[in-house]
Design a protein around this motif. Structure first.
Motif, PDB file in Angstrom:
ATOM      1  N   ILE A  26      38.937  11.214  -3.191  1.00 29.85           N
ATOM      2  CA  ILE A  26      38.261  10.106  -2.508  1.00 29.85           C
ATOM      3  C   ILE A  26      38.888   8.781  -2.932  1.00 29.85           C
ATOM      4  CG2 ILE A  26      36.055   8.905  -2.244  1.00 29.85           C
ATOM      5  CD1 ILE A  26      35.960  11.698  -1.095  1.00 29.85           C
ATOM      6  N   ILE A  27      39.093   7.881  -1.958  1.00 28.03           N
ATOM      7  CA  ILE A  27      39.439   6.492  -2.264  1.00 28.03           C
ATOM      8  C   ILE A  27      38.539   5.594  -1.425  1.00 28.03           C
ATOM      9  CG2 ILE A  27      41.843   6.892  -2.942  1.00 28.03           C
ATOM     10  CD1 ILE A  27      42.661   5.762  -0.188  1.00 28.03           C
ATOM     11  N   SER A  28      38.285   4.426  -1.929  1.00 31.11           N
ATOM     12  CA  SER A  28      37.474   3.438  -1.233  1.00 31.11           C
ATOM     13  C   SER A  28      38.289   2.157  -1.111  1.00 31.11           C
ATOM     14  CB  SER A  28      36.180   3.184  -2.010  1.00 31.11           C
ATOM     15  OG  SER A  28      35.418   2.198  -1.369  1.00 31.11           O
ATOM     16  N   LEU A  29      38.532   1.713   0.131  1.00 28.34           N
ATOM     17  CA  LEU A  29      39.290   0.491   0.369  1.00 28.34           C
ATOM     18  C   LEU A  29      38.337  -0.633   0.738  1.00 28.34           C
ATOM     19  CD1 LEU A  29      42.306   1.798   2.505  1.00 28.34           C
ATOM     20  CD2 LEU A  29      42.144   1.519   0.022  1.00 28.34           C
ATOM     21  N   SER A  30      38.424  -1.730   0.026  1.00 26.09           N
ATOM     22  CA  SER A  30      37.644  -2.924   0.318  1.00 26.09           C
ATOM     23  C   SER A  30      38.593  -3.944   0.941  1.00 26.09           C
ATOM     24  CB  SER A  30      37.031  -3.469  -0.980  1.00 26.09           C
ATOM     25  OG  SER A  30      36.331  -4.660  -0.737  1.00 26.09           O
ATOM     26  N   LEU A  31      38.431  -4.200   2.241  1.00 27.19           N
ATOM     27  CA  LEU A  31      39.310  -5.087   2.994  1.00 27.19           C
ATOM     28  C   LEU A  31      38.595  -6.427   3.175  1.00 27.19           C
ATOM     29  CD1 LEU A  31      40.296  -2.445   5.678  1.00 27.19           C
ATOM     30  CD2 LEU A  31      41.424  -2.896   3.499  1.00 27.19           C
ATOM     31  N   ARG A  32      39.032  -7.433   2.440  1.00 23.63           N
ATOM     32  CA  ARG A  32      38.324  -8.713   2.397  1.00 23.63           C
ATOM     33  C   ARG A  32      39.102  -9.795   3.137  1.00 23.63           C
ATOM     34  NH1 ARG A  32      38.002 -13.115  -1.604  1.00 23.63           N
ATOM     35  NH2 ARG A  32      36.000 -14.125  -1.285  1.00 23.63           N
ATOM     36  N   ASN A  33      38.450 -10.387   4.119  1.00 20.79           N
ATOM     37  CA  ASN A  33      39.002 -11.531   4.842  1.00 20.79           C
ATOM     38  C   ASN A  33      38.512 -12.768   4.112  1.00 20.79           C
ATOM     39  OD1 ASN A  33      39.847  -9.639   6.702  1.00 20.79           O
ATOM     40  ND2 ASN A  33      38.028  -9.883   7.950  1.00 20.79           N
ATOM     41  N   ALA A  34      39.342 -13.309   3.226  1.00 19.54           N
ATOM     42  CA  ALA A  34      38.888 -14.320   2.285  1.00 19.54           C
ATOM     43  C   ALA A  34      38.692 -15.703   2.890  1.00 19.54           C
ATOM     44  CB  ALA A  34      39.848 -14.400   1.105  1.00 19.54           C
ATOM     45  N   ALA A  35      39.621 -16.181   3.681  1.00 24.30           N
ATOM     46  CA  ALA A  35      39.477 -17.560   4.148  1.00 24.30           C
ATOM     47  C   ALA A  35      40.434 -17.884   5.278  1.00 24.30           C
ATOM     48  CB  ALA A  35      39.735 -18.523   2.986  1.00 24.30           C
ATOM     49  N   GLY A  36      40.043 -18.846   6.085  1.00 24.01           N
ATOM     50  CA  GLY A  36      40.955 -19.509   6.994  1.00 24.01           C
ATOM     51  C   GLY A  36      41.407 -18.779   8.227  1.00 24.01           C
ATOM     52  N   GLY A  37      40.528 -18.168   8.975  1.00 30.07           N
ATOM     53  CA  GLY A  37      40.918 -17.580  10.248  1.00 30.07           C
ATOM     54  C   GLY A  37      40.782 -16.077  10.280  1.00 30.07           C
ATOM     55  N   ALA A  38      40.653 -15.581  11.479  1.00 32.02           N
ATOM     56  CA  ALA A  38      40.479 -14.141  11.667  1.00 32.02           C
ATOM     57  C   ALA A  38      41.722 -13.377  11.238  1.00 32.02           C
ATOM     58  CB  ALA A  38      40.163 -13.848  13.123  1.00 32.02           C
ATOM     59  N   VAL A  39      41.520 -12.147  10.799  1.00 31.48           N
ATOM     60  CA  VAL A  39      42.602 -11.264  10.376  1.00 31.48           C
ATOM     61  C   VAL A  39      42.515  -9.987  11.208  1.00 31.48           C
ATOM     62  CG1 VAL A  39      43.506  -9.863   8.480  1.00 31.48           C
ATOM     63  CG2 VAL A  39      42.605 -12.150   8.024  1.00 31.48           C
ATOM     64  N   THR A  40      43.642  -9.501  11.673  1.00 30.59           N
ATOM     65  CA  THR A  40      43.691  -8.206  12.334  1.00 30.59           C
ATOM     66  C   THR A  40      44.213  -7.202  11.324  1.00 30.59           C
ATOM     67  OG1 THR A  40      44.126  -9.223  14.483  1.00 30.59           O
ATOM     68  CG2 THR A  40      44.672  -6.884  14.246  1.00 30.59           C
ATOM     69  N   TRP A  41      43.345  -6.275  10.917  1.00 32.13           N
ATOM     70  CA  TRP A  41      43.742  -5.215   9.991  1.00 32.13           C
ATOM     71  C   TRP A  41      44.275  -4.062  10.811  1.00 32.13           C
ATOM     72  CZ3 TRP A  41      43.734  -5.763   4.787  1.00 32.13           C
ATOM     73  CH2 TRP A  41      42.949  -6.778   4.229  1.00 32.13           C
ATOM     74  N   THR A  42      45.482  -3.594  10.492  1.00 21.10           N
ATOM     75  CA  THR A  42      46.013  -2.387  11.120  1.00 21.10           C
ATOM     76  C   THR A  42      46.194  -1.347  10.029  1.00 21.10           C
ATOM     77  OG1 THR A  42      48.312  -3.118  10.914  1.00 21.10           O
ATOM     78  CG2 THR A  42      47.169  -3.674  12.954  1.00 21.10           C
ATOM     79  N   MET A  43      45.912  -0.124  10.377  1.00 22.53           N
ATOM     80  CA  MET A  43      45.957   0.964   9.409  1.00 22.53           C
ATOM     81  C   MET A  43      47.099   1.914   9.769  1.00 22.53           C
ATOM     82  SD  MET A  43      43.250   0.075   7.647  1.00 22.53           S
ATOM     83  CE  MET A  43      42.837   1.446   6.589  1.00 22.53           C
ATOM     84  N   ASN A  44      47.865   2.325   8.764  1.00 29.66           N
ATOM     85  CA  ASN A  44      48.905   3.316   8.957  1.00 29.66           C
ATOM     86  C   ASN A  44      48.278   4.570   9.555  1.00 29.66           C
ATOM     87  OD1 ASN A  44      50.457   5.805   7.810  1.00 29.66           O
ATOM     88  ND2 ASN A  44      51.914   4.117   7.718  1.00 29.66           N
TER      89      ASN A  44
END
Length: 107
Positions: A44-62
Motif C-alpha cells: 500500500i502507498i498513499s499519495l497526498s497531492l497538495r495544490n499549495a498556492a497560486g492557480g489551478a494545477v492539472t495532476w496527470t498520473m502515469n
C-alpha cells in the motif's frame, strides 16, 4: 508546474507531493520507486497531492496508476488550495497501482 514528481516509497508509505505554481500548470506523477518485487503483492502507498498556492494545477498520473472508476478515471482535484489523498495497492498480476480510496480537503 510543467514538472514530474516521482514518489519514493522506500522512505515510507505516506508520500506528500506539492505543486506550488504562480499560475495554472501541469504536474505528472511518475511511477514510484523502487518498483515492487514479486513478494510485495498488496503493498500500500498513499499519495497526498497538495495544490499549495497560486492557480489551478492539472495532476496527470502515469498509466501505472489505475484510478477509479475504471475506464473513466477521475483526475485528482486541481483546485488551488486543495489536497487530494489517494491510497493505492500494488497488483502484482497486472503490475499496476490500483486506487483503493481517496479524499479531498481544503488546505
Amino acid at each position: 508546474t510543467g514538472t514530474t514528481q516521482t514518489p519514493d516509497w522506500s522512505r515510507g508509505t505516506d508520500i506528500k507531493l506539492n505543486a506550488t505554481s504562480g499560475g495554472a500548470g501541469v504536474v505528472t506523477v511518475d511511477p514510484p520507486t523502487p518498483t515492487p518485487g514479486a513478494g510485495e503483492h498488496g503493498r500500500i502507498i498513499s499519495l497526498s497531492l497538495r495544490n499549495a498556492a497560486g492557480g489551478a494545477v492539472t495532476w496527470t498520473m502515469n498509466a501505472i496508476y489505475v484510478l477509479v472508476p475504471a475506464g473513466a478515471p477521475v483526475a485528482p482535484a486541481g483546485t488551488d488550495g486543495t489536497t487530494t489523498i489517494i491510497e493505492f495497492q500494488w497488483d502484482l498480476a497486472t503490475s499496476e497501482w490500483r486506487e483503493r480510496f481517496r479524499s479531498n480537503t481544503t488546505t
